[in-house]
Design an enzyme around this catalytic site. Structure first.
Site, short mmCIF file in Angstrom:
data_model
loop_
_atom_site.label_atom_id
_atom_site.label_comp_id
_atom_site.label_asym_id
_atom_site.label_seq_id
_atom_site.Cartn_x
_atom_site.Cartn_y
_atom_site.Cartn_z
N ALA A 101 0.83 -1.20 0.00
CA ALA A 101 0.00 0.00 0.00
C ALA A 101 0.86 1.25 0.00
O ALA A 101 0.38 2.36 0.23
CB ALA A 101 -0.94 -0.01 1.20
N GLY A 102 2.18 1.09 -0.23
CA GLY A 102 3.06 2.25 -0.32
C GLY A 102 3.59 2.75 1.02
O GLY A 102 4.21 3.80 1.08
N LEU A 103 3.35 1.99 2.10
CA LEU A 103 3.80 2.47 3.41
C LEU A 103 5.16 1.90 3.81
O LEU A 103 5.63 2.14 4.92
CB LEU A 103 2.75 2.13 4.49
CG LEU A 103 1.37 2.77 4.29
CD1 LEU A 103 0.46 2.45 5.47
CD2 LEU A 103 1.47 4.28 4.11
N SER A 105 6.19 -1.33 4.13
CA SER A 105 6.19 -2.48 5.04
C SER A 105 7.37 -3.42 4.79
O SER A 105 8.01 -3.89 5.74
CB SER A 105 4.87 -3.23 4.89
OG SER A 105 4.82 -4.28 5.81
N SER A 106 7.67 -3.68 3.52
CA SER A 106 8.73 -4.67 3.25
C SER A 106 10.08 -4.16 3.74
O SER A 106 10.85 -4.91 4.35
CB SER A 106 8.78 -5.04 1.77
OG SER A 106 9.04 -3.91 0.98
N ALA A 107 10.37 -2.88 3.52
CA ALA A 107 11.64 -2.33 4.00
C ALA A 107 11.70 -2.39 5.52
O ALA A 107 12.73 -2.77 6.10
CB ALA A 107 11.80 -0.88 3.53
N ALA A 108 10.59 -2.04 6.17
CA ALA A 108 10.59 -2.02 7.65
C ALA A 108 10.80 -3.42 8.21
O ALA A 108 11.50 -3.59 9.22
CB ALA A 108 9.29 -1.41 8.16
N ASP A 149 12.38 4.12 1.50
CA ASP A 149 11.68 3.34 2.53
C ASP A 149 12.67 2.83 3.57
O ASP A 149 12.39 2.85 4.77
CB ASP A 149 10.95 2.14 1.90
CG ASP A 149 9.78 2.56 1.04
OD1 ASP A 149 9.64 3.76 0.75
OD2 ASP A 149 8.98 1.68 0.66
#
Ligand code: PMV
Length: 319
Positions: A101-103, A105-108, A149
């Site tokens: 969703a562009g937030l 998540s995967s990087a975090a 990100d």
């Protein structure tokens, strides 16, 4: 057991225009990804709560993992290259953010896992290495990521950046304000959205050159308003920025509806955030009005979150 967490992000100003040289501003949000790591026996077990997937690998990393967990295997490889031996362990990874969703998540999640495992090893990665190691995961997840990100997940806070330059921290006086993030639920591909805008810009550069310059000018003003704590001014700039993103074709009827609904409910400004064509809308609101606006959006059936502006970066939660 060791737990580490890292924040997601929103782009407040300048997405898409940043691809052709304008500046953009991104801010870490209160939604976090978490990785819990503990020593195990025999194998490395990686579990993702959100994806409901699990991989069991040899410490040599032999064995197969579902494609969605491949970023974490790359994180482990990058750690090994930096001298961290791969010991049998078990990790549970989860994220408070909606996925895709562009937030960020995967990087975090990659950042949280890299920090937790390196801490289990007795030598938690410092910022710069944490960024590099997590980028190994993000390259697998996203092909050609800009790195924003990951920079946000590692450092937190608010940054201004231009392609090819190191991001700079932004000072802001925005403690009286909160962000409201609404997920449109429309699935989108960042790559397709970016390519669409680039093609449009090439066909009509004589017209769009000024739009790109205007987007950069928005960032210039936003930096000033952030330092001054001018939420009303920032809200107006968000509305203008949404208009420019509509002009380059990345809004949708649903995103426009959410943007309008947030303004009607009392937000100071609202815009799509990230690649558009779906994904999320971000709004700025006075702190005391934020939960009321969020409840209104929830009552309309939208997945809605309230967030601080410039949340803290990656950190160990439990050692
Ligand atoms: O939605 P996201 O977080 O993938 O944002 C993409 C931001 C763009 O400016 C559209 C692309 C980019 O690489 O900067």
């Amino acid at each position: 057991m060791i737990e580490a967490s890292a924040p997601g992000k929103v782009i407040l100003f300048g997405e898409h225009f940043v691809v052709r040289g304008a500046r953009a501003i991104a801010s870490a949000v209160s939604l976090r990804a978490r990785a819990r790591v503990e020593r195990g026996e025999g194998s490395i077990i990686i579990e993702s709560k959100n994806l409901n997937l699990r991989a069991a690998l040899e410490p040599s990393l032999a064995g197969s993992a579902p494609a969605e967990l491949a970023p974490y295997v790359s994180v482990l490889r990058a750690l090994r290259e930096r001298g961290y031996s791969l010991l049998p362990h078990r990790t549970m990874i989860e994220s408070e953010m909606p996925l895709s969703a562009g937030l960020g998540s995967s990087a975090a999640t990659s950042v949280a896992y890299a920090l937790a495992y390196s801490a289990l090893h007795g030598d938690p990665l410092a910022e710069e290495e944490l960024f590099e190691v997590s980028m190994a995961g993000e390259r697998v997840a996203h092909g050609n990521p800009s790195g924003v990100d990951n920079a946000m997940a590692v450092r937190g806070g608010t940054i201004v950046y231009r392609r090819g330059e190191a991001p700079k921290s932004v000072s802001s006086q925005l403690s009286n304000y909160l962000l409201i993030i609404v997920n449109s639920g429309e699935r989108r591909s960042t790559r397709e959205a970016v390519e669409g805008v680039l093609r449009l810009a090439e066909r009509h550069w004589d017209v769009l050159e000024k739009v790109y310059a205007s987007a950069d000018q928005i960032v210039e003003r936003a930096l000033r308003f952030m330092a001054e704590g001018n939420g009303e001014g920032l809200g107006e700039l968000m509305n203008i920025n949404h208009g420019l993103l509509s002009a380059v074709g990345v809004s949708t009827a649903r995103l426009d509806l959410i943007v309008q609904e947030l303004r009607r409910a009392g937000a100071l400004g609202s815009k799509l955030t990230g690649a558009g064509k779906g994904g999320c809308v971000v709004a700025l609101a006075e702190r005391e009005k934020a939960s009321q606006i969020a409840r209104h959006m929830l009552s309309l059936g939208y997945e809605t979150y309230v967030s601080e502006i410039g949340a803290p970066g990656a950190r160990l939660e439990r050692i």
